[in-house]
Enzyme design. Structure first.
Site, mmCIF file in Angstrom:
data_model
loop_
_atom_site.group_PDB
_atom_site.id
_atom_site.type_symbol
_atom_site.label_atom_id
_atom_site.label_comp_id
_atom_site.label_asym_id
_atom_site.label_seq_id
_atom_site.Cartn_x
_atom_site.Cartn_y
_atom_site.Cartn_z
ATOM 1 N N GLN A 103 0.846 -1.194 0.000
ATOM 2 C CA GLN A 103 0.000 0.000 0.000
ATOM 3 C C GLN A 103 0.879 1.242 0.000
ATOM 4 O O GLN A 103 0.384 2.354 -0.087
ATOM 5 C CB GLN A 103 -0.878 0.019 1.255
ATOM 6 C CG GLN A 103 -1.861 -1.125 1.332
ATOM 7 C CD GLN A 103 -2.468 -1.217 2.727
ATOM 8 O OE1 GLN A 103 -3.381 -0.468 3.066
ATOM 9 N NE2 GLN A 103 -1.966 -2.109 3.543
ATOM 10 N N ASP A 106 6.359 4.535 -1.490
ATOM 11 C CA ASP A 106 7.741 5.006 -1.308
ATOM 12 C C ASP A 106 8.790 4.281 -2.140
ATOM 13 O O ASP A 106 9.956 4.646 -2.133
ATOM 14 C CB ASP A 106 8.126 4.941 0.181
ATOM 15 C CG ASP A 106 7.891 3.548 0.791
ATOM 16 O OD1 ASP A 106 7.989 2.537 0.067
ATOM 17 O OD2 ASP A 106 7.605 3.486 2.007
ATOM 18 N N HIS A 121 -1.468 1.278 -4.258
ATOM 19 C CA HIS A 121 -1.862 2.691 -4.162
ATOM 20 C C HIS A 121 -0.974 3.610 -5.004
ATOM 21 O O HIS A 121 -0.822 4.783 -4.686
ATOM 22 C CB HIS A 121 -1.838 3.148 -2.696
ATOM 23 C CG HIS A 121 -2.955 2.569 -1.875
ATOM 24 N ND1 HIS A 121 -2.894 2.452 -0.502
ATOM 25 C CD2 HIS A 121 -4.169 2.076 -2.232
ATOM 26 C CE1 HIS A 121 -4.015 1.907 -0.059
ATOM 27 N NE2 HIS A 121 -4.806 1.665 -1.075
ATOM 28 N N CYS A 129 -1.514 14.870 -14.723
ATOM 29 C CA CYS A 129 -2.409 16.026 -14.812
ATOM 30 C C CYS A 129 -3.840 15.503 -14.882
ATOM 31 O O CYS A 129 -4.156 14.710 -15.777
ATOM 32 C CB CYS A 129 -2.098 16.849 -16.061
ATOM 33 S SG CYS A 129 -3.258 18.215 -16.276
ATOM 34 N N CYS A 132 -5.537 17.159 -18.392
ATOM 35 C CA CYS A 132 -5.219 16.688 -19.753
ATOM 36 C C CYS A 132 -4.553 15.309 -19.752
ATOM 37 O O CYS A 132 -4.204 14.797 -20.809
ATOM 38 C CB CYS A 132 -4.352 17.706 -20.494
ATOM 39 S SG CYS A 132 -2.654 17.781 -19.895
HETATM 40 P P1 NAD Z 1 -1.511 2.975 8.871
HETATM 41 O O1 NAD Z 1 -0.787 4.252 9.073
HETATM 42 O O2 NAD Z 1 -2.983 2.979 8.916
HETATM 43 O O3 NAD Z 1 -1.040 1.888 9.951
HETATM 44 C C1 NAD Z 1 0.320 1.617 10.201
HETATM 45 C C2 NAD Z 1 0.407 0.311 10.962
HETATM 46 O O4 NAD Z 1 1.791 0.008 11.125
HETATM 47 C C3 NAD Z 1 -0.193 0.345 12.372
HETATM 48 O O5 NAD Z 1 -1.026 -0.801 12.550
HETATM 49 C C4 NAD Z 1 1.025 0.284 13.301
HETATM 50 O O6 NAD Z 1 0.751 -0.425 14.506
HETATM 51 C C5 NAD Z 1 2.012 -0.449 12.438
HETATM 52 N N1 NAD Z 1 3.433 -0.175 12.745
HETATM 53 C C6 NAD Z 1 3.991 0.953 13.266
HETATM 54 N N2 NAD Z 1 5.326 0.797 13.369
HETATM 55 C C7 NAD Z 1 5.611 -0.441 12.903
HETATM 56 C C8 NAD Z 1 6.813 -1.181 12.747
HETATM 57 N N3 NAD Z 1 8.010 -0.670 13.066
HETATM 58 N N4 NAD Z 1 6.739 -2.436 12.239
HETATM 59 C C9 NAD Z 1 5.534 -2.976 11.880
HETATM 60 N N5 NAD Z 1 4.372 -2.319 12.008
HETATM 61 C C10 NAD Z 1 4.410 -1.067 12.512
HETATM 62 O O7 NAD Z 1 -0.959 2.378 7.525
HETATM 63 P P2 NAD Z 1 -1.682 1.631 6.356
HETATM 64 O O8 NAD Z 1 -2.552 0.543 6.903
HETATM 65 O O9 NAD Z 1 -0.623 1.305 5.392
HETATM 66 O O10 NAD Z 1 -2.668 2.717 5.715
HETATM 67 C C11 NAD Z 1 -2.232 4.035 5.467
HETATM 68 C C12 NAD Z 1 -2.276 4.472 4.016
HETATM 69 O O11 NAD Z 1 -1.350 5.552 3.864
HETATM 70 C C13 NAD Z 1 -1.782 3.439 3.046
HETATM 71 O O12 NAD Z 1 -2.437 3.609 1.850
HETATM 72 C C14 NAD Z 1 -0.318 3.788 2.855
HETATM 73 O O13 NAD Z 1 0.125 3.491 1.564
HETATM 74 C C15 NAD Z 1 -0.286 5.276 2.990
HETATM 75 N N6 NAD Z 1 1.029 5.696 3.537
HETATM 76 C C16 NAD Z 1 2.162 5.311 2.887
HETATM 77 C C17 NAD Z 1 3.396 5.631 3.407
HETATM 78 C C18 NAD Z 1 4.622 5.140 2.673
HETATM 79 O O14 NAD Z 1 4.584 4.981 1.456
HETATM 80 N N7 NAD Z 1 5.700 4.841 3.390
HETATM 81 C C19 NAD Z 1 3.504 6.381 4.584
HETATM 82 C C20 NAD Z 1 2.306 6.796 5.217
HETATM 83 C C21 NAD Z 1 1.076 6.408 4.679
HETATM 84 ZN ZN ZN Z 2 -2.334 19.210 -18.116
#
Ligand code: NAD
Ligand code: ZN
Length: 254
Positions: A103, A106, A121, A129, A132
């Site tokens: 999800q 990064d 995601h 854009c 367009c």
């Molecule tokens: P979330 O923020 O809802 O939940 C994060 C989960 O990770 C929690 O359950 C927490 O307990 C757990 N966690 C925290 N530290 C941890 C560790 N060291 N090891 C293992 N687990 C740990 O995240 P989500 O469920 O991915 O949903 C959030 C949405 O936001 C997603 O779509 C995500 O792609 C996006 N997002 C992405 C990034 C990224 O690309 N790094 C960063 C922030 C949010």
């Molecule tokens: Zn455009």
């Protein structure tokens, strides 16, 4: 289902079934310095999702959404994979992990060397854009000085990520469902399982007969319902521990 040593139990499942898939969320990148969205220090503490992260909010005020996006891009730009990302790449090269559905936006799984990554995601490397539909590499248009990047048509560009209210890219949805339906083990790592439809993937895998293993320091709504084995801990420690258990199992079987 878990015996006395959940690491040994999961290692046994990985080695026996040889077709695990991982579903990862923001938690797996926390130890790379990118905060998750929920919880203390989470990005949602600073940026209310309904105000910054929905497609409606972006259309109403892209400049405002770009305050959050600028922070996310800066955080992700400087990040490197941690032991959980590299450990999954190692499991893939050992033939024990078939794919990673992430999800995250990064690109750290690819940086760690995982070959088959399904970006559920989208990712931050491309800007699109929504007027367009032209695409640009982010590094070409984003200056990082706080000003939102613009298209040649003059509109503000949107990162090619799925904002709340947007559909999952069709091929990612298809491929993720296919992996969930056919895997023997699903490793659910660092996701709060609150975002739909990503949170349906573990249910789908479970229904098709997979063992669901959750790696998260906290319990989630999957724990105790969908999850067969919950290993509580930081992703890097737990994945390292799993690799140790896999290699001691292999030594025992040699
Ligand atoms: P979330 O923020 O809802 O939940 C994060 C989960 O990770 C929690 O359950 C927490 O307990 C757990 N966690 C925290 N530290 C941890 C560790 N060291 N090891 C293992 N687990 C740990 O995240 P989500 O469920 O991915 O949903 C959030 C949405 O936001 C997603 O779509 C995500 O792609 C996006 N997002 C992405 C990034 C990224 O690309 N790094 C960063 C922030 C949010
Ligand atoms: Zn455009």
């Amino acid at each position: 289902m878990a015996g006395d040593d959940p690491f040994a139990e999961v290692a046994r499942l990985l080695a026996e079934r040889r077709n695990a898939v991982a579903l990862t969320g923001a938690g797996i990148s926390v130890e790379s310095g990118i905060p998750a969205f929920r919880g203390a220090q989470g990005l949602w503490e600073k940026y209310a999702p309904m105000e910054y992260a929905t497609i409606g909010a972006f259309i109403r005020s892209p400049e405002k959404s770009w305050r959050m996006l600028t922070e996310l891009l800066s955080l992700c730009g400087g990040a490197t994979p941690n032991a959980a990302h590299t450990g999954l790449a190692e499991l893939e090269s050992m033939g024990l992990l078939r794919a990673v559905i992430t999800q995250n936006v990064d690109r750290l799984h690819q940086a760690a060397g995982t070959g088959k990554v399904i970006e559920y995601h989208g990712n931050l490397e491309e800007l699109v854009c929504i007027t367009c539909w032209r695409n640009f590499p982010t590094r070409e248009r984003w200056k990082g000085d706080g000003s939102p990047p613009r298209c040649d048509c003059g509109e503000i560009l949107k990162p090619n990520i799925v904002m709340f209210g947007e559909p999952i890219p069709w091929t990612a949805q298809e491929r993720a469902e296919e992996e969930a339906r056919s895997c023997g083990v699903l490793l659910v790592i660092g996701t709060s399982a609150q975002v739909t439809p990503a949170c349906d993937i573990p249910r789908l895998a479970k229904k098709a007969g997979a063992a669901v293993v959750e790696i998260n320091p906290e319990e989630t709504r999957l724990t105790g319902t969908v999850t067969d084995i919950h290993i509580s801990g930081a992703a890097s420690d737990v994945v390292r521990g799993l690799l140790r258990s896999v290699s001691s199992l292999q030594k025992k079987n040699d």
